[in-house]
Design an enzyme around this catalytic site. Structure first.
Site, mmCIF file in Angstrom:
data_model
loop_
_atom_site.group_PDB
_atom_site.id
_atom_site.type_symbol
_atom_site.label_atom_id
_atom_site.label_comp_id
_atom_site.label_asym_id
_atom_site.label_seq_id
_atom_site.Cartn_x
_atom_site.Cartn_y
_atom_site.Cartn_z
ATOM 1 N N HIS A 1 0.828 -1.213 0.000
ATOM 2 C CA HIS A 1 0.000 0.000 0.000
ATOM 3 C C HIS A 1 0.856 1.254 0.000
ATOM 4 O O HIS A 1 1.859 1.328 0.700
ATOM 5 C CB HIS A 1 -1.015 0.000 1.142
ATOM 6 C CG HIS A 1 -0.464 -0.033 2.539
ATOM 7 N ND1 HIS A 1 -0.264 1.111 3.282
ATOM 8 C CD2 HIS A 1 -0.079 -1.064 3.334
ATOM 9 C CE1 HIS A 1 0.212 0.781 4.483
ATOM 10 N NE2 HIS A 1 0.336 -0.531 4.547
ATOM 11 N N ASP B 1 -0.524 4.284 0.610
ATOM 12 C CA ASP B 1 -1.057 5.291 1.538
ATOM 13 C C ASP B 1 -0.384 5.125 2.895
ATOM 14 O O ASP B 1 0.185 4.065 3.200
ATOM 15 C CB ASP B 1 -2.587 5.189 1.677
ATOM 16 C CG ASP B 1 -3.052 3.884 2.325
ATOM 17 O OD1 ASP B 1 -2.462 2.816 2.024
ATOM 18 O OD2 ASP B 1 -4.003 3.916 3.121
ATOM 19 N N ASP C 1 6.049 1.429 6.765
ATOM 20 C CA ASP C 1 4.635 1.045 6.572
ATOM 21 C C ASP C 1 3.968 1.965 5.574
ATOM 22 O O ASP C 1 3.399 2.963 5.928
ATOM 23 C CB ASP C 1 3.923 1.119 7.935
ATOM 24 C CG ASP C 1 2.497 0.622 7.891
ATOM 25 O OD1 ASP C 1 2.098 0.037 6.869
ATOM 26 O OD2 ASP C 1 1.778 0.837 8.883
ATOM 27 N N GLU D 1 -5.284 1.132 2.401
ATOM 28 C CA GLU D 1 -5.086 0.113 3.436
ATOM 29 C C GLU D 1 -5.280 0.692 4.825
ATOM 30 O O GLU D 1 -5.882 0.074 5.689
ATOM 31 C CB GLU D 1 -3.687 -0.512 3.308
ATOM 32 C CG GLU D 1 -3.530 -1.838 4.052
ATOM 33 C CD GLU D 1 -3.209 -1.714 5.534
ATOM 34 O OE1 GLU D 1 -3.397 -2.690 6.261
ATOM 35 O OE2 GLU D 1 -2.786 -0.626 5.979
ATOM 36 N N GLU D 2 -4.741 1.886 5.033
ATOM 37 C CA GLU D 2 -4.772 2.459 6.383
ATOM 38 C C GLU D 2 -6.167 2.941 6.798
ATOM 39 O O GLU D 2 -6.372 3.361 7.923
ATOM 40 C CB GLU D 2 -3.760 3.603 6.504
ATOM 41 C CG GLU D 2 -2.305 3.191 6.298
ATOM 42 C CD GLU D 2 -1.745 2.279 7.398
ATOM 43 O OE1 GLU D 2 -2.515 1.835 8.262
ATOM 44 O OE2 GLU D 2 -0.532 2.020 7.377
ATOM 45 N N ASP E 1 4.727 -6.230 4.631
ATOM 46 C CA ASP E 1 4.043 -5.149 5.369
ATOM 47 C C ASP E 1 3.928 -5.556 6.841
ATOM 48 O O ASP E 1 2.986 -5.197 7.525
ATOM 49 C CB ASP E 1 2.662 -4.897 4.746
ATOM 50 C CG ASP E 1 2.013 -3.623 5.254
ATOM 51 O OD1 ASP E 1 2.750 -2.728 5.724
ATOM 52 O OD2 ASP E 1 0.762 -3.529 5.186
ATOM 53 N N HIS F 1 2.787 4.059 12.660
ATOM 54 C CA HIS F 1 1.630 4.840 13.128
ATOM 55 C C HIS F 1 2.018 5.817 14.243
ATOM 56 O O HIS F 1 1.148 6.458 14.814
ATOM 57 C CB HIS F 1 0.478 3.937 13.631
ATOM 58 C CG HIS F 1 -0.052 3.009 12.587
ATOM 59 N ND1 HIS F 1 -1.277 2.377 12.702
ATOM 60 C CD2 HIS F 1 0.461 2.620 11.389
ATOM 61 C CE1 HIS F 1 -1.478 1.619 11.631
ATOM 62 N NE2 HIS F 1 -0.426 1.743 10.821
HETATM 63 N N1 BES Z 1 1.291 -2.915 8.087
HETATM 64 C C1 BES Z 1 0.259 -2.765 9.037
HETATM 65 C C2 BES Z 1 -0.117 -4.051 9.733
HETATM 66 C C3 BES Z 1 0.947 -4.732 10.517
HETATM 67 C C4 BES Z 1 1.946 -4.044 11.165
HETATM 68 C C5 BES Z 1 0.944 -6.092 10.608
HETATM 69 C C6 BES Z 1 2.922 -4.708 11.868
HETATM 70 C C7 BES Z 1 1.880 -6.758 11.332
HETATM 71 C C8 BES Z 1 2.897 -6.067 11.958
HETATM 72 C C9 BES Z 1 -0.937 -2.175 8.351
HETATM 73 O O1 BES Z 1 -0.609 -1.081 7.534
HETATM 74 C C10 BES Z 1 -1.887 -1.626 9.381
HETATM 75 O O2 BES Z 1 -1.514 -0.708 10.064
HETATM 76 N N2 BES Z 1 -3.097 -2.181 9.491
HETATM 77 C C11 BES Z 1 -4.071 -1.654 10.363
HETATM 78 C C12 BES Z 1 -5.426 -2.163 10.016
HETATM 79 C C13 BES Z 1 -6.156 -1.344 9.005
HETATM 80 C C14 BES Z 1 -7.521 -1.912 8.775
HETATM 81 C C15 BES Z 1 -6.238 0.114 9.376
HETATM 82 C C16 BES Z 1 -3.792 -2.088 11.783
HETATM 83 O O3 BES Z 1 -3.224 -3.158 12.013
HETATM 84 O O4 BES Z 1 -4.172 -1.325 12.657
HETATM 85 MN MN MN Z 2 0.974 -1.504 6.357
HETATM 86 MN MN MN Z 3 -0.320 0.680 8.929
#
Ligand code: BES
Ligand code: MN
Ligand code: MN
Length: 456
Positions: A86, A88, A119, A152-153, A179, A426
């Site tokens: 992703h 974004d 990320d 994605e975010e 990711d 984040h």
């Molecule tokens: N890359 C992350 C997810 C992640 C981070 C998985 C570290 C394993 C280890 C992804 O971009 C993310 O932040 N996903 C969100 C969910 C989304 C629906 C907003 C999350 O996990 O909060």
């Molecule tokens: Mn991610």
């Molecule tokens: Mn993320």
């Protein structure tokens, strides 16, 4: 391997410069203010895919932000890898906590600091550069498809429809995603699962207007107080979640599986020191590795109400709100958990207030196979590039698209992440170690090589 290393060595500076260019786009999908920037990022990614040698590069429109697609089909009889990532990023705030501006990448201590460094711009861009390398060295051993999305975010709302409408185009033998995180360069690991998510917002509504807290306070329920009480009651003294039925579908692991999971290197003292906490927290009966990997959780992501400006204002707020997320594990279902939460939260509200529960996005948990050709190819690639076999771990984060790929396309995923838990995803000062970036670019061609070889 020698050729790969040499190519990376000779192109290091350009690989960094290009990633820096990508990181300068403030592609924050959550904030409409950045709409033009997000769209420009998609075009930039498409241009780089084309330059690396991809065919049929397209910026595919959706009801939200576009999906960047590109492919290189060398031989229809060879296996196909679908790379997902992703472009974004999360919002950068709180800005004042960044030591350098989030969209002006800099290198400090051999680390790249910028929002999206890890990320996922730094991580998906490794795939673009690894693809360039395979094209230049004429070593691409299989077909490759890229699908880089821009939402994605914010929950990948429009990706499901795109996937359903483009099943033939996305046909592949495996999905490859960078990711996620590994333990360290010394202890490489592969995540074999991701948690699901239920995200919602709650509002507690009291009197029909903000009130003078002296004139009315004491006789009227304060929505902020009630909200805090309600939220506090969602965990019991053992830090279990109190929503009836919440744990009903939770898969429990065998003693053997738990032992294996807990064998991963973990230093509690370092973990605490890194976070600046004196003590850890968590559901009684489980370790920290389990708390963040195989157990479901409920977190308050934000909470507000009443006066939060400078100085003091004596007010009894008319409303108070919170954003709440629950991380889910196999075999919990996001919609079901959201419904259970809503029902429970409404049921515990005292008559003195009204509550409103608004579901946001969700995603299903996944476990990826460890006995597949693709997983073995990832293990071999890492072993060769790092000189040590990776260990399997369970990731705490969520990538909702993974279960969707499985359901809609029938394709399993390999999570070959090169980030670290300490990369401040984040958070302020997100970073990606330069060494991880280059190691990733070295490892990815080996994955393709072994995946093609083992598929034969
Ligand atoms: N890359 C992350 C997810 C992640 C981070 C998985 C570290 C394993 C280890 C992804 O971009 C993310 O932040 N996903 C969100 C969910 C989304 C629906 C907003 C999350 O996990 O909060
Ligand atoms: Mn991610
Ligand atoms: Mn993320």
């Amino acid at each position: 391997m020698k050729d790969i290393k040499q190519y990376v060595e000779e192109n290091k500076q350009r690989f960094l410069d290009e990633l820096f260019e990508l990181l300068r786009f403030p592609s924050v999908s959550a904030d409409p203010k950045y709409k033009e920037d997000v769209l420009r990022t998609a075009d930039y990614v498409a241009g780089k895919l084309k330059a690396a040698g991809a065919d049929s590069v397209e910026v595919c429109p959706t009801a939200g932000y576009p999906i960047v697609y590109g492919e290189k089909i060398i031989d229809a009889s060879k296996p196909t890898v679908l790379v997902y990532g992703h472009y974004d990023v999360q919002p950068a705030d709180p800005l004042e906590l960044w030591t350098s501006p989030p969209f002006e990448p800099v290198i400090k201590d051999e680390k790249i600091f910028a929002r999206g460094a890890c990320d996922d711009k730094g991580q998906f861009y490794m795939h673009v550069k690894a693809f360039e390398l395979m094209m230049k060295l004429e070593t691409l051993p299989c077909n490759i498809k890229f699908m880089i999305e821009g939402e994605e975010e914010v929950g990948s709302d429009n990706l499901g429809e795109f996937v359903k409408a483009n099943k033939a185009k996305l046909k592949a033998d495996v999905v490859l995603i960078s990711d996620t995180a590994m333990i360290s360069l010394e202890t490489p690991s592969l995540e074999t699962g991701l948690r699901g998510l239920s995200y919602l917002e709650v509002e507690v509504i009291g009197p029909n207007r903000d009130l003078h807290s002296g004139v009315y306070g004491g006789a009227v329920a304060n929505p902020a107080t009630i909200l805090c009480q309600m939220i506090a009651s969602l965990h019991d003294a053992s830090n279990h979640i109190t929503i009836p039925g919440f744990y009903d579908d939770v898969e429990s692991l065998s003693i053997e599986e738990r032992k294996q999971l807990n064998a991963a290197p973990y230093n509690e003292a370092e973990y605490k020191a890194d976070l600046g906490v004196n003590e850890l927290w968590g559901e009684l009966g489980y370790t920290a590795i389990e708390h963040t990997g195989i157990r479901p959780t409920l977190e308050v992501n934000g909470i507000w109400g009443g006066y939060i400006g400078e100085g003091a204002k004596t007010v009894l707020p008319s409303k108070a709100s919170a954003k709440i997320s629950m991380r889910l594990v196999p075999n919990q279902q996001s919609d079901k958990i959201t419904a259970l939460f809503k029902q429970h939260f409404e049921s515990i509200a005292p008559k003195s207030v009204k509550v409103k529960v608004t579901p946001h996005h969700g995603g299903e948990p996944v476990v990826t196979p460890t006995d597949s050709i693709a997983f073995k190819a990832a293990e071999k690639a890492i072993e060769e590039a790092f000189g040590i076999k990776p260990i399997p771990t369970r990731g705490g984060g969520s990538i909702p698209i993974v279960s969707l790929f499985e359901r809609e396309l029938g394709i399993k995923t390999v999570l070959m992440g090169f980030g670290l838990d300490s990369d401040n995803l984040h958070s302020p000062n997100e970073k990606f170690d330069i060494a991880n970036y280059f190691k990733g670019i070295e490892t990815i061609p080996l994955f393709h090589k072994y995946f093609a070889e083992l598929s034969n």
